[in-house]
Every structure is written in structure tokens, then in C-alpha cells.
Design a protein around this motif. Structure first.
Motif, PDB file in Angstrom:
ATOM      1  N   LEU A 296       0.826  -1.201   0.000  1.00 23.96           N
ATOM      2  CA  LEU A 296       0.000   0.000   0.000  1.00 23.96           C
ATOM      3  C   LEU A 296       0.863   1.255   0.000  1.00 23.96           C
ATOM      4  CD1 LEU A 296      -2.773   1.346   0.190  1.00 23.96           C
ATOM      5  CD2 LEU A 296      -2.605   1.166   2.682  1.00 23.96           C
ATOM      6  N   ILE A 297       1.908   1.270   0.813  1.00 23.47           N
ATOM      7  CA  ILE A 297       2.787   2.444   0.874  1.00 23.47           C
ATOM      8  C   ILE A 297       3.489   2.656  -0.462  1.00 23.47           C
ATOM      9  CG2 ILE A 297       4.889   3.348   1.943  1.00 23.47           C
ATOM     10  CD1 ILE A 297       3.972   2.134   4.540  1.00 23.47           C
ATOM     11  N   THR A 298       3.976   1.569  -1.057  1.00 17.02           N
ATOM     12  CA  THR A 298       4.630   1.694  -2.355  1.00 17.02           C
ATOM     13  C   THR A 298       3.675   2.241  -3.405  1.00 17.02           C
ATOM     14  OG1 THR A 298       6.063  -0.178  -1.813  1.00 17.02           O
ATOM     15  CG2 THR A 298       5.898   0.442  -4.130  1.00 17.02           C
ATOM     16  N   LEU A 299       2.478   1.669  -3.474  1.00 14.75           N
ATOM     17  CA  LEU A 299       1.504   2.121  -4.464  1.00 14.75           C
ATOM     18  C   LEU A 299       1.054   3.546  -4.184  1.00 14.75           C
ATOM     19  CD1 LEU A 299      -0.216   1.398  -6.907  1.00 14.75           C
ATOM     20  CD2 LEU A 299      -1.965   0.534  -5.350  1.00 14.75           C
ATOM     21  N   ALA A 300       0.897   3.909  -2.902  1.00 18.22           N
ATOM     22  CA  ALA A 300       0.489   5.271  -2.564  1.00 18.22           C
ATOM     23  C   ALA A 300       1.542   6.282  -3.001  1.00 18.22           C
ATOM     24  CB  ALA A 300       0.237   5.380  -1.060  1.00 18.22           C
ATOM     25  N   GLY A 301       2.821   5.938  -2.815  1.00 20.05           N
ATOM     26  CA  GLY A 301       3.874   6.835  -3.260  1.00 20.05           C
ATOM     27  C   GLY A 301       3.874   7.023  -4.762  1.00 20.05           C
ATOM     28  N   VAL A 302       3.743   5.937  -5.501  1.00 28.49           N
ATOM     29  CA  VAL A 302       3.688   6.018  -6.961  1.00 28.49           C
ATOM     30  C   VAL A 302       2.448   6.792  -7.407  1.00 28.49           C
ATOM     31  CG1 VAL A 302       3.500   4.671  -9.083  1.00 28.49           C
ATOM     32  CG2 VAL A 302       5.018   3.909  -7.250  1.00 28.49           C
ATOM     33  N   ALA A 303       1.321   6.530  -6.758  1.00 29.39           N
ATOM     34  CA  ALA A 303       0.076   7.210  -7.122  1.00 29.39           C
ATOM     35  C   ALA A 303       0.146   8.694  -6.816  1.00 29.39           C
ATOM     36  CB  ALA A 303      -1.101   6.568  -6.379  1.00 29.39           C
ATOM     37  N   PHE A 304       0.782   9.048  -5.696  1.00 31.99           N
ATOM     38  CA  PHE A 304       0.894  10.460  -5.342  1.00 31.99           C
ATOM     39  C   PHE A 304       1.737  11.209  -6.363  1.00 31.99           C
ATOM     40  CE2 PHE A 304       2.504  13.782  -2.193  1.00 31.99           C
ATOM     41  CZ  PHE A 304       1.393  14.584  -2.408  1.00 31.99           C
ATOM     42  N   GLY A 305       2.866  10.601  -6.763  1.00 27.04           N
ATOM     43  CA  GLY A 305       3.668  11.217  -7.809  1.00 27.04           C
ATOM     44  C   GLY A 305       2.913  11.331  -9.119  1.00 27.04           C
ATOM     45  N   ARG A 306       2.101  10.325  -9.426  1.00 29.08           N
ATOM     46  CA  ARG A 306       1.306  10.366 -10.650  1.00 29.08           C
ATOM     47  C   ARG A 306       0.243  11.457 -10.579  1.00 29.08           C
ATOM     48  NH1 ARG A 306      -0.649   5.736 -10.305  1.00 29.08           N
ATOM     49  NH2 ARG A 306      -2.762   6.253  -9.652  1.00 29.08           N
ATOM     50  N   LEU A 307      -0.351  11.639  -9.420  1.00 31.30           N
ATOM     51  CA  LEU A 307      -1.366  12.676  -9.268  1.00 31.30           C
ATOM     52  C   LEU A 307      -0.770  14.061  -9.467  1.00 31.30           C
ATOM     53  CD1 LEU A 307      -3.485  11.457  -6.210  1.00 31.30           C
ATOM     54  CD2 LEU A 307      -4.029  11.287  -8.627  1.00 31.30           C
ATOM     55  N   ILE A 308       0.421  14.277  -8.900  1.00 29.76           N
ATOM     56  CA  ILE A 308       1.041  15.595  -9.010  1.00 29.76           C
ATOM     57  C   ILE A 308       1.364  15.914 -10.464  1.00 29.76           C
ATOM     58  CG2 ILE A 308       3.111  16.925  -8.398  1.00 29.76           C
ATOM     59  CD1 ILE A 308       3.118  15.491  -5.744  1.00 29.76           C
ATOM     60  N   GLY A 309       1.870  14.927 -11.190  1.00 33.06           N
ATOM     61  CA  GLY A 309       2.247  15.171 -12.574  1.00 33.06           C
ATOM     62  C   GLY A 309       1.135  14.976 -13.585  1.00 33.06           C
ATOM     63  N   GLY A 310       0.004  14.432 -13.174  1.00 35.92           N
ATOM     64  CA  GLY A 310      -1.039  14.108 -14.144  1.00 35.92           C
ATOM     65  C   GLY A 310      -2.394  14.697 -13.847  1.00 35.92           C
ATOM     66  N   THR A 311      -2.444  15.831 -13.169  1.00 37.23           N
ATOM     67  CA  THR A 311      -3.725  16.451 -12.835  1.00 37.23           C
ATOM     68  C   THR A 311      -4.185  17.443 -13.885  1.00 37.23           C
ATOM     69  OG1 THR A 311      -2.563  18.147 -11.538  1.00 37.23           O
ATOM     70  CG2 THR A 311      -3.360  16.203 -10.357  1.00 37.23           C
ATOM     71  N   VAL A 312      -3.563  17.424 -15.063  1.00 34.82           N
ATOM     72  CA  VAL A 312      -3.902  18.431 -16.074  1.00 34.82           C
ATOM     73  C   VAL A 312      -5.354  18.331 -16.503  1.00 34.82           C
ATOM     74  CG1 VAL A 312      -3.044  16.928 -17.920  1.00 34.82           C
ATOM     75  CG2 VAL A 312      -3.208  19.392 -18.290  1.00 34.82           C
ATOM     76  N   ILE A 313      -5.900  17.108 -16.582  1.00 30.23           N
ATOM     77  CA  ILE A 313      -7.305  16.961 -16.993  1.00 30.23           C
ATOM     78  C   ILE A 313      -8.237  17.557 -15.941  1.00 30.23           C
ATOM     79  CG2 ILE A 313      -9.113  15.283 -17.503  1.00 30.23           C
ATOM     80  CD1 ILE A 313      -7.030  13.468 -18.670  1.00 30.23           C
TER      81      ILE A 313
END
Length: 373
Positions: A296-313
Motif C-alpha cells: 500500500l505504501i509503495t503504491l500510494a507513493g507512486v500514485a501520489f507522484g502520478r497525481l502531481i504530474g497528471g492532474t492536467v485533466i
């Protein structure tokens, strides 16, 4: 521990160098000429060549990148090509907090909802709660973020009475169920009667209060945390975007934690705790959650980075002045490479630092890692 942190920090340098160099090369391949944006349709070839020489765009990409890299070490991200005199660092300072807040709020909501639901679904595997929550999770995963944002706008902005009445009905039904559960426990001589009664009163009170104080949400725009309108307006303007980015993560986190927690609950130390009569909440929160949280921690870290870089929509739907809109609209679309380089460097730095912190957190969660086993 200090040696581990030092090694993680040292490894950031080549990663950031590769990311920044690759960004400089890729931006050259993207269609768009910033000089045409500056001179407009009335400029001629002499104006084009003069501006190209003034901005240094007539040099090759390698020499421009080396100059940019040297300025970065002094904290100078340069100026926007299409908006002369506007510092890229100032634009990053304006947009990065918006993206960070939306991502943090979305991730916090995802964890606060998914952790207890996933843990309880694993503890009550095969029950109606497990089946219903799993079905809801699969349904949420299938909804793309842009559609989720539009649905939230439809419900909470244009038809706000629908979620208001839905919350009131669900809260009332929950309080009635708690009262019925307390009455059944009283008849059977079980414990927890007073706790169920207190929970029913609290749920009913919150339901009535929320139904009377239901807020109105804006269609678009963002009120900053430090603005004169206050922090309440900031939360009101950022809540729907945060729900949009965190909705899918709730379902993913819940399904992942449920699977890991089910395996942990079959371990001998958990069975021993159950045999001793430990309360389920203590078993889930103190004994089973910690060893089940690695994935969960690993996926949350990856997801958080993805959210920061992919919130353009999401930023486009809600007209948010965030990093995604800055990099795409003011950078990629017009070929303004200082904006793209600076934005990507900030996002990459945050992403690799976050993943380094996740690696370090493993040592806290598993003492065997600290002992080198």
C-alpha cells in the motif's frame, strides 16, 4: 539510517540530470514555435531572426541546456520566452502549491477511506459488506477521472439537492441501524450497547447538521489558502477536484489492502491474538495493518507522484491554476522550453524524493531491514 538517507540523496543527482536532459531533447520535437507566438501574424522574417538571436534560440539544444543547467544551480529558472520579463520561478511558485494541495487532499481522502474499509472487508471476507464494497470498488475503477469530475459538477454544483438528500437518508438509515444493533445487543446480553447508542446519536447529529449546513461548490476557479476569502473558501473550491483525483485511488488502495490483509490475518500471531480474545479493532489496527502496508505504501507513493504530474485533466475541467495547466498550456503548446524544463524538474525532484522516503519508511515498518537481514 543516516547512511541510507545519504545514499538515497546522492542517487537523486543522476536521475534528475537524465530527466532534465531528456526533457530538453523532447521539447525540440514538439510542434510549436515560441517566436511566432511573440511576433504574431504581422511579423516578418527580420523580426523573427532578431528575436531568435536575442533569446539565443539560434543555438543548438546542447549549448542552451548547458547554460540552463548552470543557472539552475543558482536558483535561476530563467524567463518565459512567450512572456518576456516573467520569471519561470515565480510561475512555479504560483502553480505548484495548487497542484500539491489538490493531490494531498485527494491522497488523504483515499487513505482515510480505503484503509478502514479494506481492513474490515478482509476481516469480514465473504460477508455482504465485503461483496458490496468489492463491487463498488470495481465500479469506481472503471470511471475515468474526467467523467468523475463532470459527474461531481453535475451533482454538487447544478443539482446539489440530490447529494444533500442522499446524505440525509444514508445518515438517518445508519443511525437507525445502530439503534437496532444496540437493541439486539441488549436482548442478547452482549457488550457495547452504550457505544452503539452514542454512535447513533453522533451520526444523527452530524446528519442533521450537515443537511442544514450543506455548502455550495463553485463550478470552476480556485481560492488560495492565503487569500482574504479565508481557508473555508479554499476548502470549498478544492474539495471537488480533490475527490475527483482521489476517487479511483480509493478503490485501488482498498482492493490491494484487502488482499494483503487477508493473508496477514491467517498468520499464527494473528490467530494467537484472536484466541486471546483481542478486540477486532486492535487486531486490525495494531497487529495486522503494519505488516500488510508495504504494498500500500509503495503504491500510494507512486500514485501520489502520478497525481502531481497528471492532474492536467482535472485542472482543465475545474479551471485550476496548477502545474499541469502551466506545463501544457504555457509550455508544451507554445514551445516555451524554460517553463517545461522548470516544471518537469520540480515534479521529478518531488517524485524521486518521495520514493526515497518510501524506501526509508520500510526500515521503520520492518525491523529486519534495519538489522540488514
Amino acid at each position: 539510517m543516516l547512511r541510507t538517507i545519504g545514499l538515497k540523496l546522492v542517487r537523486l543527482v543522476p536521475v534528475l540530470f537524465i530527466v532534465s536532459a531528456a526533457t530538453s531533447l523532447l521539447i525540440e520535437l514538439v510542434p510549436g514555435d515560441p517566436i511566432l507566438v511573440i511576433i504574431g501574424t504581422e511579423g516578418d522574417i527580420e523580426d523573427y531572426e532578431r528575436i531568435e538571436e536575442e533569446l539565443g534560440l539560434n543555438r543548438n539544444v546542447a549549448s542552451r541546456y548547458i547554460d540552463w543547467l548552470g543557472n539552475i544551480f543558482t536558483g535561476d529558472f530563467g524567463e518565459q520566452i512567450t512572456r518576456p520579463g516573467v520569471k519561470v520561478a515565480d510561475r512555479l511558485k504560483q502553480t505548484f502549491p495548487v497542484t500539491i494541495q489538490i493531490s494531498l487532499m485527494g491522497m488523504a481522502m483515499a487513505l482515510l477511506i480505503s484503509v478502514p474499509m479494506g481492513s474490515w472487508a478482509a476481516y469480514r471476507a465473504g460477508t455482504r459488506f465485503d461483496r458490496y464494497s468489492s463491487g463498488a470498488a470495481f465500479g469506481i475503477i472503471s470511471i475515468p477521472s474526467f467523467l468523475a469530475g463532470l459527474l461531481l459538477i453535475f451533482l454538487f454544483v447544478f443539482h446539489s439537492t440530490i447529494p444533500r438528500y442522499a446524505v440525509f437518508i444514508l445518515g438517518l438509515a445508519w443511525s437507525i441501524w445502530l439503534l437496532w444493533s444496540a437493541a439486539r445487543a441488549q436482548r442478547e446480553g452482549a457488550g457495547g450497547v452504550l457505544l452503539r447508542l452514542a454512535a447513533a446519536i453522533v451520526v444523527a447529529g452530524l446528519t442533521v447538521w450537515l443537511a442544514n449546513k450543506w455548502p455550495s461548490f463553485p463550478r470552476q476557479g480556485f481560492v488560495r489558502w492565503t487569500s482574504e476569502d479565508g481557508r473555508l473558501e479554499n476548502l470549498r473550491s478544492s474539495l471537488l477536484p480533490a475527490i475527483t483525483v482521489g476517487l479511483t485511488e480509493i478503490a485501488v488502495f482498498m482492493r490491494l489492502l484487502r488482499g494483503d490483509m487477508q493473508s496477514t490475518l491467517q498468520e499464527d500471531f494473528i490467530l494467537s491474538a484472536r484466541a486471546k480474545g483481542m478486540p477486532p479493532v486492535r487486531i486490525l489496527a495494531r497487529d495486522a495493518l503494519r505488516p500488510s502496508s508495504f504494498s500500500l505504501i509503495t503504491l500510494a507513493g507512486v500514485a501520489f507522484g502520478r497525481l502531481i504530474g497528471g492532474t492536467v485533466i482535472v485542472e482543465t475541467i475545474f479551471r485550476l491554476p496548477g502545474m499541469g495547466s502551466l506545463i501544457v498550456n504555457d509550455g508544451v503548446n507554445v514551445g516555451d522550453f524554460p517553463v517545461v524544463q522548470g516544471g518537469v524538474l520540480i515534479l521529478a525532484t518531488f517524485y524521486v524524493v518521495l520514493n526515497g522516503a518510501i524506501d526509508i519508511s520500510y526500515s521503520y515498518l520492518d525491523p529486519r531491514l534495519r538489522r540488514g537481514r
